[in-house]
Design an enzyme around this catalytic site. Structure first.
Site, PDB file in Angstrom:
ATOM      1  N   LYS A 183     -64.372 -76.367  31.836  1.00  0.00           N
ATOM      2  CA  LYS A 183     -65.172 -75.177  32.158  1.00  0.00           C
ATOM      3  C   LYS A 183     -64.784 -73.949  31.337  1.00  0.00           C
ATOM      4  CE  LYS A 183     -67.309 -74.995  35.833  1.00  0.00           C
ATOM      5  NZ  LYS A 183     -67.174 -75.433  37.221  1.00  0.00           N
ATOM      6  N   GLU A 217     -70.905 -83.436  26.097  1.00  0.00           N
ATOM      7  CA  GLU A 217     -72.250 -82.933  26.437  1.00  0.00           C
ATOM      8  C   GLU A 217     -72.095 -81.528  26.984  1.00  0.00           C
ATOM      9  OE1 GLU A 217     -74.044 -85.575  29.312  1.00  0.00           O
ATOM     10  OE2 GLU A 217     -73.513 -87.327  28.100  1.00  0.00           O
ATOM     11  N   LYS A 267     -72.463 -78.787  29.767  1.00  0.00           N
ATOM     12  CA  LYS A 267     -72.601 -78.828  31.223  1.00  0.00           C
ATOM     13  C   LYS A 267     -73.672 -77.798  31.579  1.00  0.00           C
ATOM     14  CE  LYS A 267     -69.976 -79.003  35.482  1.00  0.00           C
ATOM     15  NZ  LYS A 267     -70.902 -78.270  36.319  1.00  0.00           N
ATOM     16  N   TYR A 305     -79.124 -87.308  31.681  1.00  0.00           N
ATOM     17  CA  TYR A 305     -77.817 -87.649  31.101  1.00  0.00           C
ATOM     18  C   TYR A 305     -77.182 -88.927  31.651  1.00  0.00           C
ATOM     19  CZ  TYR A 305     -76.522 -84.461  34.980  1.00  0.00           C
ATOM     20  OH  TYR A 305     -76.419 -83.829  36.179  1.00  0.00           O
ATOM     21  N   CYS A 363     -85.537 -48.168  62.185  1.00  0.00           N
ATOM     22  CA  CYS A 363     -86.369 -47.699  63.301  1.00  0.00           C
ATOM     23  C   CYS A 363     -86.139 -48.501  64.577  1.00  0.00           C
ATOM     24  CB  CYS A 363     -87.838 -47.766  62.936  1.00  0.00           C
ATOM     25  SG  CYS A 363     -88.442 -49.449  62.796  1.00  0.00           S
ATOM     26  N   CYS A 400     -84.752 -53.540  63.220  1.00  0.00           N
ATOM     27  CA  CYS A 400     -84.738 -52.816  61.958  1.00  0.00           C
ATOM     28  C   CYS A 400     -83.615 -51.779  61.982  1.00  0.00           C
ATOM     29  CB  CYS A 400     -86.083 -52.145  61.746  1.00  0.00           C
ATOM     30  SG  CYS A 400     -86.077 -51.015  60.362  1.00  0.00           S
ATOM     31  N   ASP A 410     -76.022 -75.591  33.751  1.00  0.00           N
ATOM     32  CA  ASP A 410     -75.866 -74.960  35.057  1.00  0.00           C
ATOM     33  C   ASP A 410     -77.208 -74.949  35.786  1.00  0.00           C
ATOM     34  OD1 ASP A 410     -74.604 -73.725  37.097  1.00  0.00           O
ATOM     35  OD2 ASP A 410     -74.495 -71.753  36.145  1.00  0.00           O
ATOM     36  N   CYS A 412     -89.693 -55.636  58.607  1.00  0.00           N
ATOM     37  CA  CYS A 412     -89.992 -54.669  59.650  1.00  0.00           C
ATOM     38  C   CYS A 412     -91.487 -54.396  59.500  1.00  0.00           C
ATOM     39  CB  CYS A 412     -89.194 -53.380  59.436  1.00  0.00           C
ATOM     40  SG  CYS A 412     -89.752 -52.066  60.521  1.00  0.00           S
ATOM     41  N   CYS A 418     -92.053 -46.795  60.356  1.00  0.00           N
ATOM     42  CA  CYS A 418     -90.601 -46.886  60.168  1.00  0.00           C
ATOM     43  C   CYS A 418     -90.178 -45.921  59.056  1.00  0.00           C
ATOM     44  CB  CYS A 418     -90.221 -48.324  59.800  1.00  0.00           C
ATOM     45  SG  CYS A 418     -88.548 -48.471  59.177  1.00  0.00           S
TER      46      CYS A 418
END
Ligand code: IVH
Length: 699
Positions: free
Chosen positions: A332, A129, A131, A241, A429, A426, A133, A444, A449
């Protein structure tokens, strides 16, 4: 004896409701599971509405598996952790043919089927099958009804996300097995197809929202959304599955994984069509090799193949190790990821104040480029990764995807390393950062800023906004740094003398720039509105809003006093309305509007724009009465943007091609819909063609 009249009527309603549910469930199954639509969208919509109306008039007819009950209306407060009836195991990995062979040798050994000294290993049928992701889900059915959907969690316990799982159109709410087993456990992978992912991110970019790094993250984030309506809008898909049935079930019981897959198909699940029954290990290897290149043609991500011993009795005798079945292995494909050492964690401040943590690390070569920075998207991701100073991290960059920090290797963590967190202040600023409950973003909120100001200025002069040529990022930086520009309106007060005193700025370019600023005042109202940079108001929404509200005062007043009048506009949702309401109620923004007026910006539609608009509303739109199907990837707009445009021009967008389709708007990699259009002789146009069609209507 005859039944009283009222009872006969209620029987009729009940029968019609049952019939409608069957028709709609069957049509949705054909569309979402089999990829073979049988009902036209318009018919589906009509029947769906009829069922909705019937259920509204007779609430006693509403049942849990009615197609109208997929999307719950109320967001949940949080998720609860529940134990899985049967744990979800993970898989051992193999990274080479060598490792595959040793897995097989170990398997033969536990099964007591080792070959004699120099005899070849016996062949056992296996299922190959893909795989996928995505994110594993466990689904529980009782007496045929979906009662629970859970994330994988740690395999023993997961989070209960039933309301979200119900919105996934390819997951049946009721099994198509009669009579059903007392309970059934189904496992599979939820995913977001690449194309849907691209549209989600394009949409987020247009709304200035942080992008998802990849479809798997987007899917995981979506599954943990508190509002099922948001989940429904993300259009997740699901491949089943694994099947578990009660031992005492007397119905037809699969004896192999291959039969489980067909049982799942019969029961109404979408099963990945690319599974193969493979007679021996050589066939497994060819399957793996064949999919190494073919998988890139799929519309979803795969990172390998899963090989499962087919015979369930043999699976039983092979059993499990601590965490994985001995009878299966994930083979894999080499990933585009690599380890690197974290140098520092920095933050970017976006123009709406959103703080994005950025990991800076020792450069590594990935997917053909050298990478040394990756965004972590938001504070949640940072917490999830549990990043410490000096950590070794695994970084990934696949194709076009933005580099991301995949995970941390805590075993390589230097002693005494400190955990890293977003700053409370921040970085630009130093004002206190704010994170609203339910929001992933930390912001922020200081409107003066410098980082936000720089971002706001860059946005103001950008192509889609007021399009001021020559006003680049470096120049803006200088202007802000020297305190010459403290607000957008200051840009309009710059004169040639001052500009030419700046670094790398001659008199001629200073003159050109002043002229460009002057001309920019005449840009259409929709662009001015977009340029204001209101959260969620991208180019498309700005156009729709500018068309409905001819000037900033009308818009501001409506946003503050009658927000409902805004959310009634087509395509303008609650989020946008709230954002407008908030923006116009903020003192600093009211000042900005005032300042812009003072420097000669109209913030209103010009006479000509109003005339165009009036003639456009008196005429019906250029696409009025036409049904359009969109397919493939368009060069410059997302599909939802194209849909907005078509609808704004009076057209209707449908998901499937039929004789009633007026034309198909096709982009790159258009598939079966394009084929069908060609077969039926239906006109096909591209994005440029669409623009020409509605050009007469453009503001
Ligand atoms: S079978 C005991 N089949 O891979 C059986 N898993 O690395 C375990 N996955 O958690 C799962 N595609 O989320 C199986 N065709 C497939 C799969 C698959 C993707 C995921 C699943 C699992 C993870 C293990």
């Amino acid at each position: 004896m005859t039944a009283p009249a009222s009872q006969t009527a209620s029987n009729q309603f009940n029968e019609r409701a049952t019939e409608l549910r069957q028709l709609l469930t069957r049509a949705a199954h054909a569309y979402y599971v089999l990829d073979a639509p049988e009902m036209e969208d318009a018919v589906y919509d009509r029947l769906y509405r009829e069922l909705l109306d019937l259920e509204a008039a007779h609430p006693e007819l509403v049942i849990a598996d009615s197609p109208t009950q997929r999307v719950g209306g109320t967001p949940s407060e949080g998720f609860t952790s529940v134990a899985h009836r049967i744990p979800l195991f993970s898989l051992d990995n193999a990274f080479s043919a060598e490792e595959l062979r040793s897995w097989y040798a170990r398997l033969l050994k536990v099964l007591d089927r080792e070959p004699a000294a120099d005899a070849p290993p016996p062949a056992l049928p296996m299922v190959g099958e893909l795989k996928i992701d995505g994110n594993a889900l466990a689904l529980s059915y009782e007496n045929g009804l979906l009662v629970r959907g859970t994330t994988r969690g740690d395999g023993e316990q997961g989070e209960e996300i039933t309301a979200n799982v119900r919105t996934i159109a390819s997951i049946p709410l009721r099994l198509q097995i009669d009579p059903p087993p007392a309970w059934v456990e189904v496992r599979g992978e939820a995913l977001i197809p690449d194309r849907t992912f691209a549209a989600i991110n394009a949409d987020r970019a247009a709304r200035d929202e942080p992008l998802f790094a990849n479809p798997r993250n987007a899917c995981a984030g979506t599954l943990r959304q508190l509002d099922p309506r948001v989940v429904a809008s993300r259009r997740l898909d699901f491949f089943a599955y694994t099947l578990h049935l009660p031992n005492d079930w007397e119905g037809s019981r699969p004896t192999s994984q291959w039969e489980c897959l067909s049982w799942l198909k019969t029961a109404g699940f979408r099963v990945n069509p690319n599974a193969s029954l493979l007679p021996d290990l050589a066939a497994v290897e060819s399957f793996f090799n064949a999919w190494d290149s073919r998988r890139h043609d799929l519309d979803y991500a795969t990172d390998g193949v899963v090989v499962k011993l087919d015979d369930l009795r043999l699976q039983d005798s092979a059993g499990f190790t601590q965490k994985a079945p001995r009878w299966a292995i994930a083979l894999k494909y080499p990933a585009e990821e690599a380890p690197s050492r974290l140098l520092r964690l920095t933050c970017q401040v976006g123009r709406t104040g959103v703080i994005t943590p950025v990991a800076e690390f020792e450069p590594v070569a990935l997917a053909g480029t050298s990478v040394s920075r990756a965004t972590l998207h938001n504070a949640d991701r940072l917490t999830e990764l549990d990043l410490h100073s000096g950590d070794t991290i695994v970084v990934r960059k696949a194709g076009e995807i933005i580099p991301e920090v995949l995970r941390v290797l805590p075993e390589l963590r230097p002693e005494g390393a400190q955990p890293l967190d977003l700053p409370h202040q921040c970085p630009s600023c130093e004002s206190e950062l704010v994170r609203e409950s339910g929001e992933a973003a930390t912001r922020c909120v200081n409107s003066s800023c410098p980082a936000i100001l720089r971002g706001a200025l860059r946005h103001w002069v950008s192509k889609g906004a007021l399009d001021v040529e020559g006003m680049g990022g470096k120049l803006i930086e200088q202007l802000v740094e020297r305190g010459l520009v403290r607000s957008i309106s200051d840009l309009y007060r710059l004169d040639v003398a001052l500009l030419s005193s700046l670094e790398r700025m001659g008199e001629k370019s200073a003159e050109n720039l002043v002229t460009a600023m002057e001309t920019s005042r005449a840009q259409p109202w929709a662009r001015q509105l977009y340029a204001l940079g209101i959260h969620h108001v991208g180019e498309v929404n700005a156009k729709a809003l500018a068309a409905a509200f001819p000037d900033v005062d009308t818009l501001a007043q409506t946003a503050v006093d009658h927000p409902e009048a805004i959310s009634e506009l087509h395509g303008i949702g609650l989020e946008i309305t709230q954002s407008l309401q908030q923006w116009f109620s903020t003192g600093a923004n009211q000042t900005l509007v005032q300042q812009l007026r003072e420097v000669g910006l109209s913030l209103a539609a010009s006479e000509q724009e109003r005339l165009d608009l009036a003639s456009r509303t008196s005429m019906s739109g250029a696409l009025s009465g036409q049904t359009v199907v969109i397919t493939g990837t368009l060069p410059s707009m997302s599909r939802s943007q194209a849909k907005d445009l078509i609808e704004a021009a009076g057209g209707k967008v449908s998901g499937s091609v039929s004789k009633k389709t007026s034309f198909v708007l096709a982009g790159e990699e258009a598939g079966s819909k394009l084929e069908k259009a060609n077969k039926l002789g239906i006109k096909v146009i591209d994005e440029a063609g669409l623009s020409t069609l509605i050009a007469s209507d453009e503001i």
